[in-house]
Motif scaffolding. Structure first.
Motif, PDB file in Angstrom:
ATOM      1  N   PHE A   1       2.951   1.304  -7.136  1.00  0.00           N
ATOM      2  CA  PHE A   1       1.897   0.298  -7.278  1.00  0.00           C
ATOM      3  C   PHE A   1       2.367  -1.071  -6.794  1.00  0.00           C
ATOM      4  O   PHE A   1       1.811  -2.092  -7.189  1.00  0.00           O
ATOM      5  CB  PHE A   1       1.458   0.195  -8.745  1.00  0.00           C
ATOM      6  N   LYS A   2       3.356  -1.107  -5.939  1.00  0.00           N
ATOM      7  CA  LYS A   2       3.924  -2.384  -5.474  1.00  0.00           C
ATOM      8  C   LYS A   2       2.836  -3.269  -4.864  1.00  0.00           C
ATOM      9  O   LYS A   2       2.040  -2.822  -4.044  1.00  0.00           O
ATOM     10  CB  LYS A   2       5.019  -2.142  -4.440  1.00  0.00           C
ATOM     11  N   ALA A   3       2.802  -4.522  -5.292  1.00  0.00           N
ATOM     12  CA  ALA A   3       1.856  -5.522  -4.791  1.00  0.00           C
ATOM     13  C   ALA A   3       0.398  -5.102  -4.966  1.00  0.00           C
ATOM     14  O   ALA A   3      -0.485  -5.530  -4.234  1.00  0.00           O
ATOM     15  CB  ALA A   3       2.149  -5.866  -3.334  1.00  0.00           C
ATOM     16  N   CYS A   4       0.143  -4.261  -5.943  1.00  0.00           N
ATOM     17  CA  CYS A   4      -1.201  -3.770  -6.232  1.00  0.00           C
ATOM     18  C   CYS A   4      -1.900  -4.756  -7.171  1.00  0.00           C
ATOM     19  O   CYS A   4      -1.279  -5.333  -8.058  1.00  0.00           O
ATOM     20  CB  CYS A   4      -1.087  -2.401  -6.894  1.00  0.00           C
TER      21      CYS A   4
ATOM     22  N   ALA B   1      11.050  -0.729  -8.167  1.00  0.00           N
ATOM     23  CA  ALA B   1       9.941  -1.598  -7.753  1.00  0.00           C
ATOM     24  C   ALA B   1       8.563  -0.961  -7.962  1.00  0.00           C
ATOM     25  O   ALA B   1       7.607  -1.283  -7.268  1.00  0.00           O
ATOM     26  CB  ALA B   1      10.113  -2.022  -6.295  1.00  0.00           C
ATOM     27  N   MET B   2       8.438  -0.089  -8.939  1.00  0.00           N
ATOM     28  CA  MET B   2       7.184   0.630  -9.184  1.00  0.00           C
ATOM     29  C   MET B   2       5.984  -0.301  -9.367  1.00  0.00           C
ATOM     30  O   MET B   2       4.907  -0.031  -8.848  1.00  0.00           O
ATOM     31  CB  MET B   2       7.339   1.530 -10.403  1.00  0.00           C
ATOM     32  N   PHE B   3       6.169  -1.390 -10.099  1.00  0.00           N
ATOM     33  CA  PHE B   3       5.106  -2.364 -10.318  1.00  0.00           C
ATOM     34  C   PHE B   3       5.496  -3.739  -9.762  1.00  0.00           C
ATOM     35  O   PHE B   3       4.947  -4.749 -10.189  1.00  0.00           O
ATOM     36  CB  PHE B   3       4.791  -2.486 -11.813  1.00  0.00           C
ATOM     37  N   ASN B   4       6.427  -3.781  -8.830  1.00  0.00           N
ATOM     38  CA  ASN B   4       6.925  -5.040  -8.274  1.00  0.00           C
ATOM     39  C   ASN B   4       5.793  -5.853  -7.638  1.00  0.00           C
ATOM     40  O   ASN B   4       4.992  -5.317  -6.880  1.00  0.00           O
ATOM     41  CB  ASN B   4       8.012  -4.737  -7.238  1.00  0.00           C
ATOM     42  N   VAL B   5       5.727  -7.117  -7.960  1.00  0.00           N
ATOM     43  CA  VAL B   5       4.740  -8.061  -7.430  1.00  0.00           C
ATOM     44  C   VAL B   5       3.314  -7.554  -7.677  1.00  0.00           C
ATOM     45  O   VAL B   5       2.403  -7.787  -6.898  1.00  0.00           O
ATOM     46  CB  VAL B   5       4.955  -8.337  -5.920  1.00  0.00           C
ATOM     47  N   CYS B   6       3.124  -6.833  -8.761  1.00  0.00           N
ATOM     48  CA  CYS B   6       1.835  -6.235  -9.091  1.00  0.00           C
ATOM     49  C   CYS B   6       1.100  -7.152 -10.070  1.00  0.00           C
ATOM     50  O   CYS B   6       1.705  -7.738 -10.958  1.00  0.00           O
ATOM     51  CB  CYS B   6       2.081  -4.876  -9.729  1.00  0.00           C
ATOM     52  N   THR B   7      -0.197  -7.266  -9.902  1.00  0.00           N
ATOM     53  CA  THR B   7      -1.028  -8.025 -10.834  1.00  0.00           C
ATOM     54  C   THR B   7      -1.617  -7.041 -11.834  1.00  0.00           C
ATOM     55  O   THR B   7      -2.472  -6.226 -11.480  1.00  0.00           O
ATOM     56  CB  THR B   7      -2.162  -8.757 -10.074  1.00  0.00           C
TER      57      THR B   7
END
Length: 168
Positions: A116-119, A141-147
């Motif tokens: 979900f990176k950058a999701c 980085a599974m949720f890296n930079v994710c909102t």
């Protein structure tokens, strides 16, 4: 029967409005990598597919400005052999109420890095009842930079006991 990999080689981006529900995909398909990466389609209906042989869903829905619905295959074992979901929804915008539902069983998946990176996940986003990380080894980085929406929950099946890489 249409081979999604061959379609991608001849038509790099699926057009909006293409009905994929009747493609007749069977258990012989093993690779969905970059299937709809950056395509114009927002809705995907896999309900009549039998993708139980697919091992790789890497970047399958990546780089979508809006992904409104993914209807998984109805077979309970539809993701049984899936090992890789690397970047599957990377750089996607998921609308309010989007859910992976009760058929998205990830219990066999080993690699979810950058899934979900950058999701951008809107309110009411849900990983669904079958989102299970008990076999995952790589969550880098599974949720890296994710909102993430307020109140977001990883659910009851988010297990990190086998994870060896959780780096950003």
């Amino acid at each position: 029967t249409i081979n999604p990999r061959q379609l991608l080689l001849t038509q790099p981006a699926l057009s909006a409005g293409v009905d994929i529900s009747g493609w007749g995909i069977t258990s012989t398909l093993t690779n969905m990598e970059c299937f709809a990466d950056g395509s114009a389609m927002a809705t995907y209906d896999f309900s009549s597919w039998v993708p139980s042989g697919v091992e790789n869903w890497a970047f399958a829905f990546a780089n979508k400005s809006v992904l409104t619905q993914v209807t998984p295959a109805t077979a309970s074992n539809s993701l049984y052999n899936t090992e890789t979901m690397f970047g599957m929804f990377a750089n996607c915008r998921l609308p309010r109420g989007f859910s992976l539902g009760d058929k998205f069983d990830t219990s066999a998946v080993i690699d979810m890095h950058e899934m979900f990176k950058a999701c951008i996940m809107s309110e009411e986003f849900s990983l669904g009842a079958k989102f299970n990380t008990s076999s995952v080894e790589n969550m880098s980085a599974m949720f890296n930079v994710c909102t993430l929406p307020e109140g977001f929950s990883l659910g009851n099946n988010f297990d990190t006991s086998r994870v060896s890489n959780m780096s950003a």
